[in-house]
Design a protein around this motif. Structure first.
Motif, PDB file in Angstrom:
ATOM      1  N   GLU A 173      13.173  -1.326   7.418  1.00  0.00           N
ATOM      2  CA  GLU A 173      13.348   0.040   7.939  1.00  0.00           C
ATOM      3  C   GLU A 173      12.361   0.364   9.052  1.00  0.00           C
ATOM      4  OE1 GLU A 173      12.942   2.687   4.664  1.00  0.00           O
ATOM      5  OE2 GLU A 173      14.845   2.039   3.824  1.00  0.00           O
ATOM      6  N   ARG A 174      11.189  -0.203   8.981  1.00  0.00           N
ATOM      7  CA  ARG A 174      10.156   0.114   9.970  1.00  0.00           C
ATOM      8  C   ARG A 174      10.003  -0.964  11.023  1.00  0.00           C
ATOM      9  NH1 ARG A 174       9.681   2.276   5.400  1.00  0.00           N
ATOM     10  NH2 ARG A 174       8.824   4.370   5.098  1.00  0.00           N
TER      11      ARG A 174
ATOM     12  N   ARG B 245       6.309  10.457   9.018  1.00  0.00           N
ATOM     13  CA  ARG B 245       6.079  11.706   9.747  1.00  0.00           C
ATOM     14  C   ARG B 245       6.022  11.477  11.239  1.00  0.00           C
ATOM     15  NH1 ARG B 245       5.070  16.502   7.950  1.00  0.00           N
ATOM     16  NH2 ARG B 245       3.341  16.838   9.384  1.00  0.00           N
ATOM     17  N   ASN B 246       6.417  12.498  11.983  1.00  0.00           N
ATOM     18  CA  ASN B 246       6.401  12.415  13.436  1.00  0.00           C
ATOM     19  C   ASN B 246       4.954  12.486  13.937  1.00  0.00           C
ATOM     20  OD1 ASN B 246       6.487  13.371  16.220  1.00  0.00           O
ATOM     21  ND2 ASN B 246       8.686  13.463  15.864  1.00  0.00           N
TER      22      ASN B 246
ATOM     23  N   GLN C 286      -3.800   2.315   5.723  1.00  0.00           N
ATOM     24  CA  GLN C 286      -3.248   1.178   6.467  1.00  0.00           C
ATOM     25  C   GLN C 286      -1.940   1.565   7.166  1.00  0.00           C
ATOM     26  OE1 GLN C 286      -3.188  -2.446   4.204  1.00  0.00           O
ATOM     27  NE2 GLN C 286      -5.293  -2.224   3.589  1.00  0.00           N
TER      28      GLN C 286
ATOM     29  N   ARG D 177       7.222   7.404  14.583  1.00  0.00           N
ATOM     30  CA  ARG D 177       6.951   7.937  13.242  1.00  0.00           C
ATOM     31  C   ARG D 177       5.854   7.133  12.564  1.00  0.00           C
ATOM     32  NH1 ARG D 177      10.023  11.086  10.733  1.00  0.00           N
ATOM     33  NH2 ARG D 177      11.474  12.178  12.039  1.00  0.00           N
TER      34      ARG D 177
ATOM     35  N   GLU E 180       4.657   6.394   6.923  1.00  0.00           N
ATOM     36  CA  GLU E 180       5.172   7.182   5.807  1.00  0.00           C
ATOM     37  C   GLU E 180       6.257   8.155   6.253  1.00  0.00           C
ATOM     38  OE1 GLU E 180       2.357  10.842   4.738  1.00  0.00           O
ATOM     39  OE2 GLU E 180       1.271   8.948   4.717  1.00  0.00           O
TER      40      GLU E 180
ATOM     41  N   TRP F  61      11.401  -1.960   2.911  1.00  0.00           N
ATOM     42  CA  TRP F  61      10.402  -1.140   3.620  1.00  0.00           C
ATOM     43  C   TRP F  61      10.110  -1.741   4.994  1.00  0.00           C
ATOM     44  CZ3 TRP F  61       5.614  -1.471   5.861  1.00  0.00           C
ATOM     45  CH2 TRP F  61       4.897  -0.286   6.035  1.00  0.00           C
TER      46      TRP F  61
ATOM     47  N   ILE G 205       0.848  -1.202   0.000  1.00  0.00           N
ATOM     48  CA  ILE G 205       0.000   0.000   0.000  1.00  0.00           C
ATOM     49  C   ILE G 205       0.885   1.253   0.000  1.00  0.00           C
ATOM     50  CG2 ILE G 205      -1.553   1.367   1.480  1.00  0.00           C
ATOM     51  CD1 ILE G 205      -3.176  -0.746   0.342  1.00  0.00           C
ATOM     52  N   HIS G 206       1.928   1.223   0.802  1.00  0.00           N
ATOM     53  CA  HIS G 206       2.764   2.416   0.926  1.00  0.00           C
ATOM     54  C   HIS G 206       3.674   2.625  -0.276  1.00  0.00           C
ATOM     55  CE1 HIS G 206       1.810   3.925   4.922  1.00  0.00           C
ATOM     56  NE2 HIS G 206       1.432   2.689   5.136  1.00  0.00           N
ATOM     57  N   LEU G 207       4.070   1.531  -0.891  1.00  0.00           N
ATOM     58  CA  LEU G 207       5.000   1.669  -2.012  1.00  0.00           C
ATOM     59  C   LEU G 207       4.285   1.923  -3.329  1.00  0.00           C
ATOM     60  CD1 LEU G 207       7.500  -1.183  -1.079  1.00  0.00           C
ATOM     61  CD2 LEU G 207       7.903   1.266  -0.953  1.00  0.00           C
TER      62      LEU G 207
END
Lengths: 325, 718
Positions: A57-58, A100-101, A288, A95, A98, A54, A39-41
């Motif tokens: 990293e998360r 953002r803080n 999501q 975060r 995507e 992805w 979804i994010h990519l």
């Protein structure tokens, strides 16, 4: 009372863990980390390598709740659930997926939510109590009957109808306020006046009917009869005695929602383009973004618990017989 | 009464005072200014050119960043022209030993293609704190300390900005960024197949990143990329594996726009990301606009870049463009609009009403508002309704370079495979689905039935009788007419399913459609599809699922028939035909060929066609490929949607361009006309409010009377 509050706060910890666990389970039953990555990519040219990167990293490349390959306490600690949950208890939301803080976004977005929710709450409470009092005053008359019919009709209408109807009437036909949008400072007034009015009107049906029931119940008590027998006017009886004694059920419903006002309204904010926390949550669910969904559910739970504690405290203020021990 | 009304409306009047109407969502000071107003429905996820791919992201960064090339605004077919480049780069072909080859060398002999790109001199970046320098020439914000960011919450909080000239090295830096381990560039996987050394470069960077302390800055300038080099201040060179002429199209996308390394260093400092100060949030470009306000929860604002190098409006276009007034501004300096305000508008109803009130300059048309906006004549011609005409609103339609289709999973034992039986079954189903009817019912006529994988406006597409799919359509009465259902039944019988039953077992043929249909209108659409299958006695089971499950099924090849779509990345047939290329299959290869179609001849032809220049030979190969695909019918070809857009009279120089993403600079606004129309259309109507207050007042009187009477009443025995 301090002990009572401390005890209630301690009770909150297992509740929050439970809520967190439930959110986590529900979210990951529907979405796997791979799905989230896709979804994010985006939908085009997404390679397995990009998905793996992805997730790494998360921290979504770890086992969900139990890491069989790890040693000792790490079996539970080196998991997505533990790593994503523990920091929240220190209100470190981290975060979003995507990047953002989240804390920064919450701090920024709670003000537009409050700009609508607070006045709707305060004015709504005032209007509902007044209208309910009016019906209680004219109880068993045509005015009372008409009031109840109106309340039932108003609560039967969908909230969405008030929004769309209000936008159509006030903004489109009468050209009095913008249909949607938001601005900072004093300029916010012209944008919040319509959602505020709709919020108040939309809540009259259910609120007034509920308060009317409470007032009517109180109005049949002995002390009310005594007050009347002593020659007090009906207004003095209603506002001076009935309202005061009806405060406990009113507070039960009202105080608990005060902290939740921060969370905003999901539908209203979307329709009016209000950049509050309600639309933040909806956007996160659609995208999501587990990090935001988790943070908002956690925050909602904390605020609800705070609301319940505040309700308990408020009882002691309106009823001297109650002691929190 | 009057004073009561005035008091109640005082705040509203105060808020609404000034030249703008009360219901204007914009500040009164902006009324009459040269500002374009538009909207966005979803907040952009990425504004970093290495990561942005969605149209809602490129709508912003397309106006800010300048890749080497762009599409001509008016010419059709879509034509690439230089943007930041001084001229269109030409490929130099090399053999495996690095020796130059003639331009007409066969693709199999070409080991490398080298593109040398010369950029225009004297192009400068927008004012940006990353480029601010002190008197000594040192970057002002290069070494920020923890306390320096205490009062910084957005980019505009930095007191100083600076600029510098655009250099070729900035383009090289951006290409390196595609492989950055912290960035997820959607085109990295594909580009690493073409750009020499990019795949290895990503591995090098990943190792270097691991060696850094947490939060450390990965300096790409320390790591050279084999296939990309800076030749001089204004020239850089990209070396590709083999021949890949489509690379020029990629050079018109923001993925290849310049990023100054100073920006990466600036944003890479500790504490910046915590404040959402990232390149993903605050772009830095050389284009006509800069992002002056970034609040995607509310609005995004683009303002004229004071350092813009200058560009002029095109002086030539298509034959009808002059008559349409599209060349009135020929040769005039761009951009025309000072500022563009994009407001977040998630719901279609407020958006549409604001357009009608004049608060948005242009609008699409949702199904709900279609009848209000568009009138379809008996001959099928479309025009705006009288109400729209009275407002001076114009309609423009264009067939998009996209396909909406149903795919057959070619790995499925029933509908898949290349046997004659399976082909006839798929052809029969393709005939059963009447797309003329579908477009008429569900798309308000906004689309044309697809005759194959290629949409109009893409090289290889044929108009008229020559372009029809002879397996599904006949040419009759000057138009494509779907073959009769009887013919589909005949094919079905030949496929071994007479009257929809298996000829051997007698069991009815049950087919499964996987779809994500959760909207309110979807039920009718699904009922329609079932009905189409019933026309040839086939039973269709709809497996409606959420998007994630659907994606999983497609990836694992568990779907049988599925709904899918594709939007062109660039106007080349390769970008559509690769969706049917065998080695690009979804199952096992994670490619974009969701039907998992594999035909040896098609694949062989694709490999020849993909690297060819447009011309008769390429057309011949494409025709053959399209014929194979039509015969094999791996898709029910579906339809190509038509884009309908409405424009107000004050919005000019509009020509839909499906490929260009930097169209804002060509748009002209007549702000004076807009302000006048807004005031005319949005006069506040106050009398209903007065009536309401009157009614409330009237209700109080009897209530007070009843109260008084009740107070005076004697007590009643209970």
């Amino acid at each position: 009372m301090i002990n009572y509050i401390l005890r209630r706060l301690l009770y909150a910890i297992p509740i929050l863990i439970g809520v967190n666990l439930l959110t986590f389970t529900l979210f990951f039953v529907v979405n796997t980390p791979d799905n989230m990555a896709r979804i994010h990519l985006g939908v085009k040219h997404v390679t397995p390598d990009a998905i793996a990167k992805w997730k790494h990293e998360r921290g979504y490349d770890k086992p969900l709740m139990w890491n069989g390959a790890a040693e000792g306490a790490q079996k539970a600690a080196d998991t997505i659930f533990f790593e994503k949950s523990v920091r929240m208890f220190a209100f470190d939301f981290g975060r979003s997926d995507e990047g953002r803080n989240i804390s920064y976004d919450i701090r920024t977005r709670m003000w537009p939510s409050l700009a609508i929710a607070l006045p709707v709450f305060a004015i709504g409470l005032l209007v509902n109590i007044t209208f309910a009092m009016l019906m209680a005053f004219f109880r068993a008359t045509y005015i009372d009957f008409a009031g109840v019919v109106l309340c039932v009709a108003m609560m039967s209408i969908s909230g969405l109808f008030y929004i769309i109807g209000g936008q159509y009437l006030i903004s489109k036909l009468l050209h009095l306020t913008p249909i949607s949008g938001f601005d900072g400072g004093l300029n916010a007034f012209k944008f919040v006046v319509l959602p505020m009015a709709i919020g108040v009107i939309g809540g009259i049906g259910a609120g007034s009917r509920w308060y009317r029931t409470i007032f009517l119940e109180e109005a049949t008590r002995d002390y009310v009869r005594t007050a009347r027998a002593k020659g007090l006017s009906e207004l003095a009886v209603l506002f001076g005695h009935v309202l005061k004694n009806a405060m406990i059920p009113i507070l039960t419903g009202a105080v608990v929602v005060i902290p939740l006002l921060f969370m905003g309204s999901l539908i209203s904010e979307s329709f009016f383009g209000i950049p509050g926390l309600g639309s933040y949550t909806i956007d996160a669910i659609n995208a999501q973004d587990f990090a935001i969904v988790r943070a908002m559910v956690f925050l909602g739970s904390v605020l609800y618990i705070v609301g319940l504690i505040l309700t308990d405290i408020s009882y002691t203020l309106v009823d001297p017989r109650i002691r929190l021990e | 009464m009057k004073s009561l009304l005035s008091f109640a409306l005082l705040p509203l009047i105060l808020a609404g005072c000034g030249a703008s109407p009360w219901n204007s969502p914009y500040p009164a000071a902006d009324e009459g200014r040269n500002i374009a107003y538009s909207s966005f429905t979803e907040r952009p996820k990425h504004l970093d050119p290495a990561q942005s791919y969605s149209s809602n992201e490129i709508a912003f960064i397309g106006q800010i960043y300048e890749p080497p090339l762009q599409y001509h605004y008016l010419k059709r077919p879509y034509t690439l022209i230089p943007l930041a480049a001084a001229e269109l780069p030409k490929a130099v072909f090399l053999d495996a030993q690095g020796n130059p080859l003639p331009a007409d060398s066969p693709p199999e002999k070409i080991a490398f293609s080298v593109y040398e790109i010369h950029i225009k001199p004297h192009v400068r970046y927008q004012p940006h704190p990353a480029l601010a320098r002190d008197a000594g020439g040192n970057l002002l914000y290069r070494h920020l300390q923890a306390g320096d960011l205490a009062k910084i919450h957005k980019l505009a909080d930095f007191p100083q900005t600076g600029t510098r000239e655009l250099e070729a090295a900035d383009y090289v830096h951006e290409i390196k960024r595609l492989a950055h381990p912290r960035l997820n560039s959607p085109i990295f996987g594909m580009m690493s197949e073409y750009i020499v050394g990019l795949k290895e470069y990503a591995q090098t960077l990943a190792k270097a990143q691991q060696a850094l302390p947490p939060g450390g800055y990965l300096d790409l300038e320390r790591y050279p990329l084999a296939g990309v080099e800076t030749v001089d201040r204004y020239t850089y060179r990209v070396k590709l594996k083999g021949k890949y002429p489509q690379f020029l199209y990629w050079l018109a996308m923001p993925f290849f726009a310049p990023v100054p390394p100073e920006a990466d260093r600036f944003y890479g400092q500790p504490g910046m990301a915590e404040k959402n100060l990232t390149l993903d949030w605050y772009p830095i470009g050389t284009g006509p606009y800069l992002l002056s306000e970034n609040d995607p929860n509310r609005r995004m604002v683009l303002e004229r870049n004071p350092n813009f190098h200058g560009e002029t409006y095109p002086t030539e276009g298509e034959p009808n463009d002059a008559a349409a007034g599209l060349l009135t501004d020929a040769g005039k300096p761009l951009p025309f609009v000072d500022k563009a305000v994009f407001s977040l508008e998630k719901e279609s109803i407020p958006y549409w009403n604001k357009f009608l009130q004049g608060y948005y300059d242009a609008s699409g048309i949702s199904s709900d508002s279609f009848d209000q906006a568009v009138r379809v004549a008996a001959q099928g011609e479309t025009d705006v309704t009288e109400m729209m005409k009275a407002k001076g609103i114009r309609l423009q339609t264009t067939v998009t370079a996209s396909s909406d289709y149903y795919g057959f999973n070619m790995l499925d034992p029933v509908v898949g495979g290349l046997s004659e039986r399976a082909k006839k079954l798929r052809q029969a189903i393709s005939i059963a689905l009447d797309y003329d009817e579908f477009i008429s019912i569900f798309a308000n006529g906004r689309g044309i039935p697809a005759q194959g994988p290629l949409p109009p406006s893409i090289f290889g597409f044929h108009e008229g009788a020559a372009g029809i799919n002879p397996y599904v359509y006949d040419w009759a009465g000057g138009r494509a007419k779907q073959k009769p259902v009887e013919y589909a039944r005949k094919l079905l019988a030949e496929a071994g399913f007479p009257e929809g039953r298996d000829a051997q077992t007698g069991k009815p043929l049950l087919l499964y459609l996987d779809i994500t249909a959760n909207g309110p209108d979807d039920k009718a659409r699904l009922d329609w599809i079932r009905k189409q299958f019933q026309k040839i006695d086939l039973q269709l089971v709809v497996r409606n699922t959420d998007y994630n499950r659907f994606q999983d099924k497609i990836r694992r090849g568990n779907a049988q028939i599925f709904h899918w779509g594709w939007n062109a990345d660039y106007p080349d047939p390769e970008n559509f035909l690769f969706l049917l290329y065998g080695p690009n299959a979804r199952v096992g290869k994670e490619g974009e060929n969701s039907a998992n179609y594999e035909n040896t001849e098609f694949d062989r032809l694709f490999e020849r066609m993909k690297n060819m220049d447009n011309g008769p030979e390429r057309q011949q190969i494409i025709d053959r490929m399209v014929e194979i695909a039509r015969r094999d019918a791996p898709w029910i070809w579906g339809f190509h949607p038509k884009q309908y857009a409405l424009y107000h009279a004050w919005y000019r120089n509009i020509k839909p361009n499906l490929m260009a993403n930097n169209g804002l600079k060509y748009v002209r606004i007549d702000a004076e006309l807009r302000a006048r129309k807004r005031r005319e259309w949005n006069q506040p109507v106050l009398w209903p409010l007065g009536l309401l207050f009157l009614a409330l007042g009237a209700a109080v009187v009897p209530a007070v009377m009843v109260y008084r009477r009740k107070e005076r009443m004697a007590a009643r025995p209970s």
